[in-house]
Design an enzyme around this catalytic site. Structure first.
Site, PDB file in Angstrom:
ATOM      1  N   SER A 150     110.798   8.439   5.622  1.00 52.07           N
ATOM      2  CA  SER A 150     109.825   9.106   4.764  1.00 52.07           C
ATOM      3  C   SER A 150     109.705  10.567   5.187  1.00 52.07           C
ATOM      4  O   SER A 150     109.916  10.898   6.362  1.00 52.07           O
ATOM      5  CB  SER A 150     108.478   8.410   4.930  1.00 52.07           C
ATOM      6  OG  SER A 150     107.431   9.232   4.469  1.00 52.07           O
ATOM      7  N   TYR A 164     101.771   4.953  10.034  1.00 55.67           N
ATOM      8  CA  TYR A 164     102.936   5.008   9.147  1.00 55.67           C
ATOM      9  C   TYR A 164     103.869   6.138   9.590  1.00 55.67           C
ATOM     10  O   TYR A 164     105.079   5.952   9.767  1.00 55.67           O
ATOM     11  CB  TYR A 164     102.458   5.248   7.721  1.00 55.67           C
ATOM     12  CG  TYR A 164     103.543   5.254   6.681  1.00 55.67           C
ATOM     13  CD1 TYR A 164     104.091   4.067   6.198  1.00 55.67           C
ATOM     14  CD2 TYR A 164     104.021   6.453   6.146  1.00 55.67           C
ATOM     15  CE1 TYR A 164     105.077   4.082   5.217  1.00 55.67           C
ATOM     16  CE2 TYR A 164     105.005   6.469   5.176  1.00 55.67           C
ATOM     17  CZ  TYR A 164     105.533   5.277   4.709  1.00 55.67           C
ATOM     18  OH  TYR A 164     106.518   5.296   3.744  1.00 55.67           O
TER      19      TYR A 164
HETATM   20  P1  NAP Z   1     106.497  -1.444  -2.168  1.00 58.37           P
HETATM   21  O1  NAP Z   1     106.636  -1.367  -3.633  1.00 58.37           O
HETATM   22  O2  NAP Z   1     105.156  -1.668  -1.562  1.00 58.37           O
HETATM   23  O3  NAP Z   1     107.528  -2.575  -1.656  1.00 58.37           O
HETATM   24  C1  NAP Z   1     107.605  -2.903  -0.304  1.00 58.37           C
HETATM   25  C2  NAP Z   1     108.548  -4.075  -0.148  1.00 58.37           C
HETATM   26  O4  NAP Z   1     108.659  -4.359   1.260  1.00 58.37           O
HETATM   27  C3  NAP Z   1     108.042  -5.355  -0.821  1.00 58.37           C
HETATM   28  O5  NAP Z   1     109.136  -6.081  -1.313  1.00 58.37           O
HETATM   29  C4  NAP Z   1     107.383  -6.110   0.331  1.00 58.37           C
HETATM   30  O6  NAP Z   1     107.328  -7.506   0.158  1.00 58.37           O
HETATM   31  C5  NAP Z   1     108.379  -5.756   1.439  1.00 58.37           C
HETATM   32  N1  NAP Z   1     107.886  -6.024   2.778  1.00 58.37           N
HETATM   33  C6  NAP Z   1     106.787  -5.526   3.394  1.00 58.37           C
HETATM   34  N2  NAP Z   1     106.673  -6.058   4.636  1.00 58.37           N
HETATM   35  C7  NAP Z   1     107.728  -6.904   4.795  1.00 58.37           C
HETATM   36  C8  NAP Z   1     108.178  -7.731   5.845  1.00 58.37           C
HETATM   37  N3  NAP Z   1     107.499  -7.849   6.989  1.00 58.37           N
HETATM   38  N4  NAP Z   1     109.329  -8.431   5.672  1.00 58.37           N
HETATM   39  C9  NAP Z   1     110.019  -8.346   4.516  1.00 58.37           C
HETATM   40  N5  NAP Z   1     109.635  -7.599   3.473  1.00 58.37           N
HETATM   41  C10 NAP Z   1     108.499  -6.883   3.616  1.00 58.37           C
HETATM   42  O7  NAP Z   1     107.038  -0.130  -1.443  1.00 58.37           O
HETATM   43  P2  NAP Z   1     108.193   0.913  -1.854  1.00 58.37           P
HETATM   44  O8  NAP Z   1     107.536   2.145  -2.303  1.00 58.37           O
HETATM   45  O9  NAP Z   1     109.217   0.248  -2.681  1.00 58.37           O
HETATM   46  O10 NAP Z   1     108.762   1.241  -0.385  1.00 58.37           O
HETATM   47  C11 NAP Z   1     110.030   0.810   0.066  1.00 58.37           C
HETATM   48  C12 NAP Z   1     110.377   1.632   1.311  1.00 58.37           C
HETATM   49  O11 NAP Z   1     110.382   3.034   0.971  1.00 58.37           O
HETATM   50  C13 NAP Z   1     109.363   1.488   2.455  1.00 58.37           C
HETATM   51  O12 NAP Z   1     110.035   1.479   3.671  1.00 58.37           O
HETATM   52  C14 NAP Z   1     108.512   2.751   2.327  1.00 58.37           C
HETATM   53  O13 NAP Z   1     107.920   3.115   3.550  1.00 58.37           O
HETATM   54  C15 NAP Z   1     109.564   3.752   1.876  1.00 58.37           C
HETATM   55  N6  NAP Z   1     109.022   4.938   1.201  1.00 58.37           N
HETATM   56  C16 NAP Z   1     108.383   4.849   0.020  1.00 58.37           C
HETATM   57  C17 NAP Z   1     107.906   6.001  -0.593  1.00 58.37           C
HETATM   58  C18 NAP Z   1     107.198   5.982  -1.929  1.00 58.37           C
HETATM   59  O14 NAP Z   1     106.729   7.049  -2.377  1.00 58.37           O
HETATM   60  N7  NAP Z   1     107.096   4.854  -2.607  1.00 58.37           N
HETATM   61  C19 NAP Z   1     108.071   7.250   0.021  1.00 58.37           C
HETATM   62  C20 NAP Z   1     108.744   7.302   1.253  1.00 58.37           C
HETATM   63  C21 NAP Z   1     109.222   6.144   1.815  1.00 58.37           C
HETATM   64  P3  NAP Z   1     106.058  -8.251  -0.561  1.00 58.37           P
HETATM   65  O15 NAP Z   1     106.271  -8.135  -2.031  1.00 58.37           O
HETATM   66  O16 NAP Z   1     106.148  -9.648  -0.049  1.00 58.37           O
HETATM   67  O17 NAP Z   1     104.810  -7.538  -0.103  1.00 58.37           O
END
Ligand code: NAP
Length: 240
Positions: A150, A164
């Protein structure tokens, strides 16, 4: 006699994406399968994983839902064994599972239990899964490990989200260290920031998930010789 043009044999690739039942992970799984890869769609709730995989039926590559909570060492180990027996290889690992965006937390009054949870998923989840699957990559002298980091990991930013932010900065440090260790092995390890993306974690207002995922798929498909130990956004190196 007519000269025959040699036909390149398509390379068979198996990819694993953690946290792929929704959000960026799901879109990464979709884009990798569109490239013809066999994609193992990791989900900690297998029913959600099966539901997500059904949505991708008909893509160029097969998509198979697999049970995976990255905080459970036994599930990580069992999955690595199953991949070994079933496919004998793993070419791409996208450590996407993540969360614990503690925007209200203050560094001066810590909630260490919740900080531990953030590290357990965002840092140790990637570490566990990479370590368990590395032997499958070493076997074929090829691998692309992409750790989803991130912009919060960069030193230039730092006003909230202490757990985070710390977990993602540590993930970058881990990326750099593992990449150095694997130099010359054919396995490239990079961190990617997807940008601000409109998902459950990112909330509304971010860019479309397709754009956030594209830079991750790019890093997962880097041709030889691939850069390693870098931090990218949209295919460009960014500082941290
Ligand atoms: P999201 O929509 O909240 O999805 C997160 C995913 O991770 C979900 O499938 C969740 O499963 C899964 N997860 C969480 N804890 C887990 C665990 N212990 N074991 C296995 N799966 C787990 O988030 P996203 O925005 O797609 O984020 C994906 C990645 O991108 C993350 O690493 C996040 O930090 C990074 N990121 C996101 C952004 C942004 O703006 N969205 C920016 C920078 C970085 P459940 O459905 O079971 O909860």
């Amino acid at each position: 006699m007519a000269k025959r043009t040699p036909v390149a044999t398509p390379v068979y690739r198996v990819a694993l994406v953690s946290g792929a039942n929704r959000g960026i992970g799901f879109e990464v799984a979709r884009q990798l399968s569109e490239r013809g890869m066999t994609v193992l769609l990791g989900a900690r709730d297998l029913d959600k994983g099966l539901h997500a995989a059904r949505k991708l039926a008909g893509a160029a590559g097969e998509v198979i839902a697999v049970q995976l909570d990255v905080t459970h060492q036994d599930e990580v180990d069992a999955l690595a064994r199953w991949i070994e027996v079933t496919y004998g290889r793993l070419d791409v690992l996208v450590n996407n599972a993540g969360g614990h965006y503690d925007h209200d937390a203050e560094a001066s009054t810590p909630d260490l239990a919740s900080a531990r949870d953030a590290l357990d998923t965002n840092l140790f989840g990637a570490w566990r899964l990479s370590s368990a699957t590395l032997p499958l990559m070493r076997k074929h002298g090829y691998g692309r490990i992409v750790n989803i980091s991130s912009g919060c990991a960069t030193a230039s930013d730092g006003s909230n989200c202490v757990a985070y932010r710390t977990s993602k900065a540590a993930l970058n440090a881990y990326t750099r260290t593992l990449a150095s260790e694997l130099e010359g092995s054919g396995i490239a390890v990079n961190a990617v920031c997807p940008g601000w993306v409109a998902t459950e974690l990112g909330g509304p207002g971010g860019r479309p998930v397709e754009r956030g995922a594209a830079g991750i798929v790019w890093a997962a498909s880097l041709p030889v010789p691939a850069p390693t130990g870098r931090f990218f956004r949209d295919g460009e190196i960014i500082p941290w």
